[in-house]
Design an enzyme around this catalytic site. Structure first.
Site, PDB file in Angstrom:
ATOM      1  N   ARG A  82       0.971  -1.365   0.019  1.00  0.00           N
ATOM      2  CA  ARG A  82      -0.102  -0.015  -0.077  1.00  0.00           C
ATOM      3  C   ARG A  82       0.895   1.187  -0.061  1.00  0.00           C
ATOM      4  O   ARG A  82       2.129   1.328   0.615  1.00  0.00           O
ATOM      5  CB  ARG A  82      -0.907  -0.020   1.179  1.00  0.00           C
ATOM      6  CG  ARG A  82      -2.092  -1.024   1.341  1.00  0.00           C
ATOM      7  CD  ARG A  82      -3.015  -1.190   2.374  1.00  0.00           C
ATOM      8  NE  ARG A  82      -3.906  -2.380   2.341  1.00  0.00           N
ATOM      9  CZ  ARG A  82      -5.056  -2.325   1.695  1.00  0.00           C
ATOM     10  NH1 ARG A  82      -5.436  -1.245   0.877  1.00  0.00           N
ATOM     11  NH2 ARG A  82      -5.633  -3.175   1.758  1.00  0.00           N
ATOM     12  N   HIS A 118     -12.418  -2.575  -2.270  1.00  0.00           N
ATOM     13  CA  HIS A 118     -13.136  -1.655  -2.188  1.00  0.00           C
ATOM     14  C   HIS A 118     -13.698  -1.622  -3.744  1.00  0.00           C
ATOM     15  O   HIS A 118     -14.937  -1.575  -4.174  1.00  0.00           O
ATOM     16  CB  HIS A 118     -12.864  -0.363  -1.798  1.00  0.00           C
ATOM     17  CG  HIS A 118     -12.864  -0.143  -0.398  1.00  0.00           C
ATOM     18  ND1 HIS A 118     -12.222  -0.705   0.475  1.00  0.00           N
ATOM     19  CD2 HIS A 118     -13.921   0.583   0.269  1.00  0.00           C
ATOM     20  CE1 HIS A 118     -12.437  -0.400   1.743  1.00  0.00           C
ATOM     21  NE2 HIS A 118     -13.353   0.320   1.567  1.00  0.00           N
ATOM     22  N   HIS A 177      -4.157   2.778  -1.839  1.00  0.00           N
ATOM     23  CA  HIS A 177      -4.013   1.950  -3.281  1.00  0.00           C
ATOM     24  C   HIS A 177      -3.227   2.377  -4.106  1.00  0.00           C
ATOM     25  O   HIS A 177      -3.460   3.673  -4.321  1.00  0.00           O
ATOM     26  CB  HIS A 177      -5.532   1.348  -3.657  1.00  0.00           C
ATOM     27  CG  HIS A 177      -5.986   0.440  -2.954  1.00  0.00           C
ATOM     28  ND1 HIS A 177      -5.596  -1.051  -2.553  1.00  0.00           N
ATOM     29  CD2 HIS A 177      -7.358   0.451  -2.346  1.00  0.00           C
ATOM     30  CE1 HIS A 177      -6.428  -1.764  -1.937  1.00  0.00           C
ATOM     31  NE2 HIS A 177      -7.337  -0.729  -1.591  1.00  0.00           N
TER      32      HIS A 177
END
Length: 358
Positions: A82, A118, A177
């Site tokens: 990340r 997501h 992200h």
């Protein structure tokens, strides 16, 4: 490795550009990140669609659960970093001049970053909703109806891509992200949703089938984790990184760990199977009141209101195993409430009212 570092560094430049140029849209992008949260599938999208169309609602849960399960396996295989911790540990920047990425309360996800959960969850559930809506218009035959179908098709798919792009930008903006991770998540979600367009067996699945599916998903994921652990590969490697580099320790949440998502999804699938195969569901959703618009509206309103109350239930996090058990129970209770408890209560209320009027 060099190519991946270059991909990550280019992603960091994009994140910096977004954070600099989209400051005025910060609240909107944070909101879109919440829109893409997979948990909204169970608390908002599913209650709405299940009362309108039980086939679509059932498919939605299956797509969300299986999609998130694949997301977990992909995360464990791809070992995606990340941005908010990668910039702190990479050696690609000279003289310790690593870029400064702003963090937010929803930045500090603890699982691996690729593909984006997501983006994957948002694309798969919105794909189900759009295809379900279009299935009503595809049957129109006359010329004016065909034209309306084409306009509807263009409008709904435009909305779909606007939402997906907004969710992707929001996840990149908050530095949780890299761009390639959200793109991968979107297309992976579409593939999972499309696969369930050709899987009608889920509509007639028995409680035994739901239990077998749950056991398979759990045993495979746990076995995969244990086998790699025996090979000295730690699949929870991302958790210490998140704790180390998160700007605020209070932003670290056990609910974002890989196993928390797995338990939450298994609970939701079990609750759906328990509800659909219950006597309460048969009596209410298969009875004469199920065709009434008033019945469906009351069920939607009552389901949404009841599920919001579940948000006030705070699961203790001091004991990890207890957290997982209670999280499973809470997640199972949500679809069970939507499928069986609320419709049964509304059905009983309407039946009592009819008897009084007669």
């Amino acid at each position: 490795s060099i190519k991946m570092d270059l991909l990550h560094s280019n992603g960091v430049l994009i994140i910096q550009h977004l954070q600099r140029d989209y400051r005025a849209y910060q609240d909107f992008l944070n909101f879109m990140s919440h829109v893409g949260d997979p948990r909204n599938i169970f608390s908002i999208y599913f209650p709405l669609w299940f009362q309108l169309n039980q086939v679509v609602g059932t498919k939605m849960i299956w797509v969300a659960v299986i999609g998130d399960w694949f997301n977990l396996i992909f995360k464990w295989i791809l070992f995606g970093h990340r941005p908010y911790w990668w910039v702190q540990e990479t050696m690609i920047y000279p003289n310790q001049s690593s870029p400064c990425l702003e963090q937010f309360p929803i930045t500090c996800e603890t699982g691996p970053g690729s593909p984006s959960g997501h983006a994957m969850g948002s694309s798969c559930v919105w794909y189900v909703m759009v295809t379900a809506a279009l299935s009503y218009t595809v049957r129109w035959k006359d010329k004016s109806a065909v034209t309306l179908h084409r306009l509807t098709w263009s409008f709904l798919w435009s909305i779909f891509w606007i939402i997906q792009i907004s969710v992707c930008i929001s996840r990149v903006f908050i530095a949780t992200h890299f761009p390639h991770q959200v793109i991968l998540g979107v297309f992976a979600g579409i593939l999972v949703a499309e696969a369930f367009e050709h899987t009608p067996a889920i509509q007639t699945a028995s409680l035994r089938m739901y239990i077998k599916t749950n056991l398979f998903l759990f045993i495979f994921a746990l076995g995969f984790y244990l086998v790699l652990k025996l090979l000295d590969i730690d699949l929870l490697w991302s958790v210490p990184k998140a704790k180390k580099w998160c700007a605020n320790p209070d932003w670290i949440n056990i609910d974002t760990t890989p196993f928390a998502g797995l338990v939450r999804n298994l609970g939701a699938l079990f609750g759906l199977g328990l509800g659909i195969n219950s006597e309460m569901f048969i009596m209410s959703c298969k009875g004469k009141n199920s065709c009434k618009i008033s019945f469906r509206i009351l069920c939607i309103a009552a389901s949404l209101a009841t599920l919001q109350l579940y948000n006030f239930i705070k699961i203790p996090t001091h004991t990890e195993h207890l957290f997982y058990i209670l999280s499973f129970c809470k997640s199972a209770a949500m679809p069970l409430t939507v499928v069986a408890l609320v419709p049964y209560c509304v059905h009983s209320l309407m039946r009592t009212t009819e008897k009084k009027l007669n």
